[in-house]
Design an enzyme around this catalytic site. Structure first.
Site, PDB file in Angstrom:
ATOM      1  N   TYR A 140       0.829  -1.215   0.000  1.00 44.95           N
ATOM      2  CA  TYR A 140       0.000   0.000   0.000  1.00 44.95           C
ATOM      3  C   TYR A 140       0.856   1.255   0.000  1.00 44.95           C
ATOM      4  CZ  TYR A 140      -3.994  -2.995   1.240  1.00 44.95           C
ATOM      5  OH  TYR A 140      -4.966  -3.968   1.260  1.00 44.95           O
ATOM      6  N   LYS A 190       3.509 -15.366   3.052  1.00 40.57           N
ATOM      7  CA  LYS A 190       3.412 -16.190   1.843  1.00 40.57           C
ATOM      8  C   LYS A 190       4.838 -16.551   1.442  1.00 40.57           C
ATOM      9  CE  LYS A 190       1.029 -18.066  -1.529  1.00 40.57           C
ATOM     10  NZ  LYS A 190       0.146 -19.223  -1.334  1.00 40.57           N
ATOM     11  N   ASP A 222      -3.015 -18.081   2.609  1.00 41.87           N
ATOM     12  CA  ASP A 222      -4.174 -18.796   2.054  1.00 41.87           C
ATOM     13  C   ASP A 222      -4.674 -19.839   3.061  1.00 41.87           C
ATOM     14  OD1 ASP A 222      -1.725 -20.033   1.611  1.00 41.87           O
ATOM     15  OD2 ASP A 222      -2.198 -20.741  -0.406  1.00 41.87           O
ATOM     16  N   ASP A 246      -5.196  -6.507   6.262  1.00 40.56           N
ATOM     17  CA  ASP A 246      -6.404  -5.825   5.798  1.00 40.56           C
ATOM     18  C   ASP A 246      -7.474  -6.869   5.452  1.00 40.56           C
ATOM     19  OD1 ASP A 246      -8.149  -3.901   4.810  1.00 40.56           O
ATOM     20  OD2 ASP A 246      -7.141  -3.734   2.871  1.00 40.56           O
ATOM     21  N   ASP A 250     -11.027  -8.281   7.828  1.00 45.80           N
ATOM     22  CA  ASP A 250     -12.426  -8.287   7.372  1.00 45.80           C
ATOM     23  C   ASP A 250     -13.040  -9.667   7.570  1.00 45.80           C
ATOM     24  OD1 ASP A 250     -12.084  -5.639   6.482  1.00 45.80           O
ATOM     25  OD2 ASP A 250     -13.304  -5.968   4.697  1.00 45.80           O
TER      26      ASP A 250
HETATM   27  C1  IPM Z   1      -9.074  -0.614   6.402  1.00 43.17           C
HETATM   28  C2  IPM Z   1      -9.537  -0.102   5.081  1.00 43.17           C
HETATM   29  C3  IPM Z   1      -8.434   0.727   4.456  1.00 43.17           C
HETATM   30  C4  IPM Z   1      -7.195  -0.120   4.416  1.00 43.17           C
HETATM   31  C5  IPM Z   1      -8.727   1.287   3.067  1.00 43.17           C
HETATM   32  C6  IPM Z   1      -9.981   2.106   3.039  1.00 43.17           C
HETATM   33  C7  IPM Z   1      -7.559   2.046   2.504  1.00 43.17           C
HETATM   34  O1  IPM Z   1      -9.916  -1.152   4.263  1.00 43.17           O
HETATM   35  O2  IPM Z   1      -8.826   0.196   7.307  1.00 43.17           O
HETATM   36  O3  IPM Z   1      -8.947  -1.822   6.550  1.00 43.17           O
HETATM   37  O4  IPM Z   1      -7.048  -0.936   3.531  1.00 43.17           O
HETATM   38  O5  IPM Z   1      -6.367   0.009   5.279  1.00 43.17           O
HETATM   39 MG    MG Z   2      -9.833  -3.010   5.194  1.00 51.23          MG
END
Ligand code: IPM
Ligand code: MG
Length: 355
Positions: A140, A190, A222, A246, A250
């Site tokens: 990133y 990985k 994975d 990231d 989620d």
């Molecule tokens: C998070 C979000 C951000 C990230 C995005 C919006 C840039 O998905 O805080 O996880 O990837 O860090």
């Molecule tokens: Mg995120």
């Protein structure tokens, strides 16, 4: 006692709603203890200043004792050039505050057990792990390039790069955290493919020698994504690089019921953290009073704990959230049959009334 200066970034979409709720909660739990300084960042800052986070706004955050953030982004700014997207503001504030360690707890709240999509026998073993995500390095923050090949075809590249010290410092955060918990670190990489991951593994193993009581194991990303839903109870502290963290955080949010529930703290070498929910700006439900403010409210509690050592007040907030859930009150994202559906502002009011 001196007041704490808190930079507040409401952001876009549901950001202002969940931040508004959180500021009320903080004011209730510690009246008169904060000076809030609002900072425009993200899409609204693009509208106002032409860029997602102007220097002087970043400066407000850098000078504050801590920064509280809602969420940024939305379809309105999808056509911005990549370097001027709302998300760039987010990356900029994270790197500008040098908060390289992002702590994302994934814990099943007992009253929400029925919102866990996993099989009952899996969920019943208990889910309580922390993802320590490296936040200011990796792909990133590497070079991003769109270019043409010699034959004129469109191509693009994003560079993933980590230095040893970046890996070392995040590994220390994870091991220290594990020392106060179940003393198990899982490092996710990985390494069967990526050179960066092989360096990651070497450095993490090196750091592990300083924490002989902590058990370290490694998983490929994975496989990890699979184990997280197969045996989530076996994880304690996960440490991983920016992108993997990231994605896996989620996934973790769904395991414990809803992305609307999870707070995060981003910390650096000093205690001026950045605190935000892990969810995004959810433009589809913005302005409808549907957003669950709990993730951000719990991020506020993390701020009290990690930046201000206000543990009693942090406990009070977490207990109030627990009580509300026990009372069967739910926003749409955590609603299940037999519970009571309420709006975001009702959720806020219910939490405040229990403080
Ligand atoms: C998070 C979000 C951000 C990230 C995005 C919006 C840039 O998905 O805080 O996880 O990837 O860090
Ligand atoms: Mg995120």
């Amino acid at each position: 006692m001196s007041k704490k200066n808190v930079a507040v970034i409401p952001g876009d979409g549901i950001g202002p709603e969940v931040i508004g709720a959180t500021l009320e909660v903080l004011e209730k739990v510690a009246p008169g203890r904060f000076d809030f300084h609002e900072v425009a960042m993200g899409g609204n800052a693009i509208d106002k200043y032409g860029e997602p986070l102007p220097d002087f706004r970043l400066k407000t955050c850098q000078e504050a004792d801590a920064t509280l953030l809602g969420a940024v982004g939305g379809p309105k700014w999808d056509n911005q050039p990549p370097e001027n997207r709302p998300e760039r503001g987010l990356l900029r504030v994270r790197s500008g505050l040098e908060v390289f360690a992002n702590i994302r707890p994934a814990k099943i709240f007992a009253p929400l057990a029925s919102a866990c999509p996993l099989r009952k026998d899996i969920a019943e073993k208990g889910i309580d792990f922390i993802i320590v995500r490296e936040l200011t390095g990796g792909i990133y923050f590497g070079k991003h390039e769109a270019f043409k090949t010699p034959s004129g075809e469109r191509a693009a590249r994003d560079v993933m790069e980590y230095t040893e010290h970046e890996i070392r410092r995040i590994a220390h955060v994870a091991f220290k955290m594990a020392m106060g918990r179940r003393k198990l670190v899982t490092s996710i990489d990985k390494a069967n493919i990526l050179t960066v991951s092989r360096l990651w593994r070497e450095v993490v193993e090196d750091v592990a020698k300083e924490y002989p009581e902590v058990k370290l194991n490694h998983l490929y990303v994975d496989n990890a994504s699979m184990q997280l839903i197969r045996v989530p109870s076996e994880f304690d502290v996960i440490v991983t690089e920016n992108t993997f963290g990231d994605i896996l955080s989620d996934e973790a949010s769904q395991i414990v019921g809803s992305i609307g529930m999870i707070p995060s703290a981003s910390l650096g070498d000093n205690n001026r953290g950045l605190y935000e929910p892990i969810h995004g700006s959810a433009p589809d439900i913005a302005g409808q009073d549907k957003a669950n403010p709990i993730g951000t409210i719990l991020a506020g509690a993390m701020m009290l704990r990690y930046s201000f050592e206000m543990n009693k007040e942090a406990d009070a907030i977490e207990n109030a959230v627990d009580e509300v859930l026990k009372a069967g009150l739910r926003t749409g994202d955590i609603y299940t049959e037999g519970t009571k559906l309420i709006t975001g502002s009702q959720m806020k009011a219910e939490i405040i009334s229990r403080l």
